[in-house]
Each structure stands twice: as structure tokens, then as C-alpha cells.
Design a protein around this motif. Sequence first.
Motif, PDB file in Angstrom:
ATOM      1  N   UNK A 292       0.854  -1.195   0.000  1.00  0.00           N
ATOM      2  CA  UNK A 292       0.000   0.000   0.000  1.00  0.00           C
ATOM      3  C   UNK A 292       0.887   1.242   0.000  1.00  0.00           C
ATOM      4  N   UNK A 293       0.421   2.269  -0.674  1.00  0.00           N
ATOM      5  CA  UNK A 293       1.202   3.509  -0.739  1.00  0.00           C
ATOM      6  C   UNK A 293       0.762   4.458   0.374  1.00  0.00           C
ATOM      7  N   UNK A 294       1.737   5.013   1.061  1.00  0.00           N
ATOM      8  CA  UNK A 294       1.471   6.027   2.091  1.00  0.00           C
ATOM      9  C   UNK A 294       2.740   6.818   2.373  1.00  0.00           C
ATOM     10  N   UNK A 295       2.610   8.127   2.357  1.00  0.00           N
ATOM     11  CA  UNK A 295       3.688   9.002   2.818  1.00  0.00           C
ATOM     12  C   UNK A 295       3.066  10.126   3.624  1.00  0.00           C
TER      13      UNK A 295
ATOM     14  N   UNK B  10      -1.821   2.247   9.145  1.00  0.00           N
ATOM     15  CA  UNK B  10      -1.859   0.781   9.117  1.00  0.00           C
ATOM     16  C   UNK B  10      -2.464   0.254  10.408  1.00  0.00           C
ATOM     17  N   UNK B  11      -3.769   0.490  10.561  1.00  0.00           N
ATOM     18  CA  UNK B  11      -4.538   0.020  11.714  1.00  0.00           C
ATOM     19  C   UNK B  11      -5.452  -1.114  11.252  1.00  0.00           C
ATOM     20  N   UNK B  12      -5.648  -2.079  12.134  1.00  0.00           N
ATOM     21  CA  UNK B  12      -6.459  -3.252  11.784  1.00  0.00           C
ATOM     22  C   UNK B  12      -7.800  -2.836  11.191  1.00  0.00           C
ATOM     23  N   UNK B  13      -8.432  -1.847  11.796  1.00  0.00           N
ATOM     24  CA  UNK B  13      -9.779  -1.416  11.350  1.00  0.00           C
ATOM     25  C   UNK B  13      -9.753  -0.907   9.913  1.00  0.00           C
ATOM     26  N   UNK B  14      -8.613  -0.406   9.455  1.00  0.00           N
ATOM     27  CA  UNK B  14      -8.542   0.136   8.098  1.00  0.00           C
ATOM     28  C   UNK B  14      -8.075  -0.905   7.097  1.00  0.00           C
TER      29      UNK B  14
ATOM     30  N   UNK C 171      -2.495   8.984   2.205  1.00  0.00           N
ATOM     31  CA  UNK C 171      -2.935   7.612   1.938  1.00  0.00           C
ATOM     32  C   UNK C 171      -3.108   7.389   0.449  1.00  0.00           C
ATOM     33  N   UNK C 172      -2.512   6.274  -0.047  1.00  0.00           N
ATOM     34  CA  UNK C 172      -2.613   5.968  -1.473  1.00  0.00           C
ATOM     35  C   UNK C 172      -1.572   6.681  -2.323  1.00  0.00           C
TER      36      UNK C 172
ATOM     37  N   UNK D  94     -10.373  -4.560   4.617  1.00  0.00           N
ATOM     38  CA  UNK D  94     -10.710  -4.759   3.198  1.00  0.00           C
ATOM     39  C   UNK D  94     -10.292  -3.515   2.412  1.00  0.00           C
ATOM     40  N   UNK D  95     -10.290  -3.628   1.095  1.00  0.00           N
ATOM     41  CA  UNK D  95      -9.934  -2.440   0.302  1.00  0.00           C
ATOM     42  C   UNK D  95     -11.009  -1.373   0.493  1.00  0.00           C
ATOM     43  N   UNK D  96     -12.235  -1.812   0.778  1.00  0.00           N
ATOM     44  CA  UNK D  96     -13.300  -0.838   1.027  1.00  0.00           C
ATOM     45  C   UNK D  96     -13.032  -0.061   2.314  1.00  0.00           C
ATOM     46  N   UNK D  97     -12.605  -0.758   3.369  1.00  0.00           N
ATOM     47  CA  UNK D  97     -12.354  -0.050   4.636  1.00  0.00           C
ATOM     48  C   UNK D  97     -11.161   0.896   4.479  1.00  0.00           C
ATOM     49  N   UNK D  98     -10.175   0.506   3.671  1.00  0.00           N
ATOM     50  CA  UNK D  98      -9.012   1.375   3.422  1.00  0.00           C
ATOM     51  C   UNK D  98      -9.454   2.630   2.670  1.00  0.00           C
TER      52      UNK D  98
END
Length: 156
Positions: free
Chosen positions: A12-15, A100-104, A123-124, A107-111
Motif C-alpha cells: 500500500x502507498x502512504x507518505x 496501518x490500523x487493523x480497522x482500516x 494515503x494511497x 478490506x480495500x473498502x475499509x481502506x
Amino acid sequence: MPVPAPFYAQGLRFSCTRCSECCRLDPGFVFLRRKDAEALVSALKMDYSEFIEGYCRWVPNVDGVEQLSLQEKANYDCIFWKNGCSVYEARPLQCRTFPFWLSMLESSQSWTAASETMGCPGMGKGELHPMEEIEAILARQHAEPVITREGPEISR
Ligand code: SF4
């Protein structure tokens, strides 16, 4: 049955842009683990009870257990937000491992939903975090539980 690969198998991309969006203006909790409390107590040069009294709150959950969280200001800014994080080097694991939290990561939908609701511009985008790194973060969050105490029984 083979376990299906998680949606983030390709990473996953994140900065972080240090915009502080995740620290401000929305009610929420920053739950503390033992190492977090030790680092903050040391950074703030105070004893544990002063730290709990001055900067924390106990948050009740359903089974009569209370979890330790940082306080927030009247405008919902984190108690440590002062034109940026005033304890950045000692910030809690929850902050260090955002998003990067479990809740997020369920699924890709929750992300996607999280990136929209939290309004995080990082994010992304930017650095690609491989699955192994993400799963190491989740394992650490799981291995270091949030500080709790027995609270008053909550009637359901
Ligand atoms: S401790 Fe720092 S990084 Fe974490 S929410 Fe508060 S201001 Fe933001």
C-alpha cells in the motif's frame, strides 16, 4: 483451504505529509501502550501519575474495562498538538503506525473509506509499504496491548 491473500498483498502507498489532519479537529482516541507511556513520561520529565493526571483519560468499553487514551482539547485537537506534534519523537505507537490500523486493513473498502473520512492526503500516495512491513506493524500492535484497568461495570 488456502488462506486468501490480503487486499494489500501488493503493498500500500502512504507518505505522511505532516499535515496533522489525523491529530486535529475530530473527536477520537489515542490509546496508549506501556512503551508509549514510558517514552512520554521520559520525554516530559514527569512521573507516571502526573502524566496520567495531566494528559490522559480512561475510556470505558463494553465489558467494564477502561482503556488509557490521551486527552483532547475542547476543539478535539490532541492534547500534544501545538503547531505540530509537540512530542513527535515520543509519539504513541498508534500515531507512528497510522494508517496501518487493523480497522482500516480489513478490506480495500475499509481502506478507501478511511482515506476519505480521515481526509489524509498521504494515503494511497508516495512510498510503497510491502505486505511484510504492514503485517509486522499489525503483529506489533497486537503484541503490545493497550493499557487497561478494571472500570465500573457498564449496564448494557
Ligand atoms: S501524539 Fe502527536 S502525532 Fe499523535 S495525535 Fe497527538 S499530536 Fe498527533
